[in-house]
Every structure is written in C-alpha cells, then in structure tokens.
Design an enzyme around this catalytic site. Structure first.
Site, PDB file in Angstrom:
ATOM      1  N   TYR A 124       0.845  -1.206   0.000  1.00 22.57           N
ATOM      2  CA  TYR A 124       0.000   0.000   0.000  1.00 22.57           C
ATOM      3  C   TYR A 124       0.876   1.251   0.000  1.00 22.57           C
ATOM      4  CZ  TYR A 124      -4.188   2.771   1.091  1.00 22.57           C
ATOM      5  OH  TYR A 124      -5.234   3.673   1.040  1.00 22.57           O
ATOM      6  N   LYS A 128       0.770   3.824  -3.161  1.00 17.63           N
ATOM      7  CA  LYS A 128       0.290   5.198  -2.995  1.00 17.63           C
ATOM      8  C   LYS A 128       1.416   6.202  -3.314  1.00 17.63           C
ATOM      9  CE  LYS A 128      -4.060   4.424  -2.042  1.00 17.63           C
ATOM     10  NZ  LYS A 128      -5.118   4.749  -2.994  1.00 17.63           N
TER      11      LYS A 128
END
Ligand code: NAD
Length: 221
Positions: A124, A128
């Site tokens: 993640y 991102k």
C-alpha cells in the site's frame, strides 16, 4: 455525472442517492483493474454526456497491513492491479479525450501513506507513492495542454475501507498504527469530497501536481 464501481449494490445505492438529490447520474459497472472496463467507462460516459471534464481515480483496496517480510504475492498483486494499474488505465483512457477537448482535470486518491513511510503495509505504501508520482508526472507533462492532475492524501477516514482487509498482519498493523494516538479525529467522507470538489473545479485552477495531505495534521508531527 458517471459513477463506477465493481460492486453493483454500492453502485446502485450511489446512483439512486444522486438521482434523488436531483442530479443526472449514470452508473457503469467497472472493475478498474480491467483495462477494457476502463476504456468502456470513458466510451459510455462520452456517449451519455458528450464529453468528460473530470476524472476521479478513487477505487482502492488495502493490503492487510503486510510488512515487508510478510508480503503475500496474492495481496501484492491485488493491490497493484487495483490501486496502481487501475489509476494508469484511467489516465491512459482519459488523456487523449481531454487533449481532444482542450483540457480536463484529474483527481487521484492517494493516501497519507503515499507521502510518509510507515503508515501502511509495504504494498500500500509503494502503490500510494506511485499514485503521487503518476499525479506529478501527468501534471508536469500535460499541464501545458490544460490538463491538471492533483492528488488527495487522506489520513484515517471513516469509510468501509477497513472491510477490504482480512487476516491482518499483526506486526505490520502494530508498526503502522504507532502514532495513531496523534490523530485528532477520524475524517469524514465530506472532508475528502470537499477537497475533491475544490481540486476538480476552476477554484483551484493554479494548482497542478500537488498531493494534498488531509489528515488533520497527523503527518505533520
Ligand atoms: N478510508 C481511509 O482511511 C483512506 C485513507 C487514505 C486513502 N484512502 C483511499 O481512498 C480511496 C477510497 O477508499 P474508501 O476509504 O472510500 O474505501 P471503501 O472500501 O469504502 O470504498 C472503495 C470503493 O471502491 C470500490 N472498488 C474497489 N475495488 C474496485 C475495483 N477493482 N473496481 C471498481 N471499484 C472498486 C469498492 O467497491 C468501494 O465502493 C481508496 O483509493 C483508498 O486507498 C482511504
């Protein structure tokens, strides 16, 4: 307005809510990790409304907070397929349309995890950061063609997001939540929607290539 989701129930709920509030809304079932679906999303939007002015790349899932030593291939691939490929497919499909129409605005949903190091699992965090990078790349390369591309980097927002994660990695979770006592409050959907509206509108016409932290100052510490 065109709403897309791969969850038909969520899609219908949102479209019904918008229609009840008096908006013209079209729902298109799209899995953003499928390029053909994303191309169809743009085609159907143009067919219904003549042109598209704004793209919000919002769909995303969590990575079960898996720390580097505990990354599972299936989790990594799912997160990359949806959160990374999905954004790229959206950009690739919409930019030629924006160029044809003299410009457009993109809002990508990043995360505070895309601006900091330790607030999520490895996948993640990586993905991102990539969303922030894609945001800046597009702003830099297509700004002269009147395309603006900005990102929102939310902290902890009260949504169904936690429900996208199962079998949470205890080590990763503990590490990623070390500083959560410093969050003044959880954010609301409206907190983020208001920023998306601002970034999508001409009110922000001189802003291009930013990733705006929206975490009540959590990451400022
Ligand atoms: N909630 C938070 O604390 C938080 C913080 C930072 C960033 N974000 C980001 O915000 C965005 C929205 O998440 P949310 O918090 O509203 O979560 P959510 O789970 O409530 O909503 C995500 C929506 O995306 C849809 N979706 C998921 N995968 C999809 C796919 N492959 N194709 C089409 N639709 C798909 C889901 O069905 C759901 O309706 C995500 O990109 C997430 O990473 C959330």
């Amino acid at each position: 307005m065109v709403i897309v989701d791969f969850n038909e129930t969520a899609l219908k709920e949102t479209v019904d809510e918008l229609k009840a509030a008096g908006y013209e809304a079209l729902g298109v079932k799209v899995d953003v990790s499928n390029n053909d679906d994303v191309v169809r999303m743009v085609d159907e939007s143009v067919k219904a409304f003549g042109k598209v002015d704004i793209l919000v790349n919002n769909a995303g899932v969590g990575d079960n907070m898996q720390a580097a030593a505990n990354v599972e291939d299936a989790t990594w691939n799912r997160v990359m397929n949806i959160n990374l490929n999905g954004v790229m497919y959206g950009l690739r499909a919409i930019i030629p349309h924006f160029l044809e129409n003299g410009g457009g605005t993109i809002v990508n949903m990043a995360s505070i995890t895309g601006l900091t190091g330790g607030r999520g699992g490895l996948a993640y965090t990586a993905v991102k950061h990539a969303v922030v990078g894609m945001t800046k790349n597009v702003a830099s390369q297509y700004g002269p063609q009147n395309i603006r591309s900005n990102a929102i980097a939310p902290g902890n927002i009260d949504t169904g997001f936690a429900g996208t994660m199962t079998n949470i990695d205890e080590f990763g979770m503990k590490a990623a939540t070390r500083a959560t006592n410093l969050i003044p409050r959880a954010g609301t959907v409206d907190d983020i929607a208001n920023i998306a509206l601002f970034l999508a509108s001409d009110e922000s016409s001189y802003i291009n290539g930013v990733a705006l932290a929206a975490d009540a100052g959590w990451s400022a510490y």
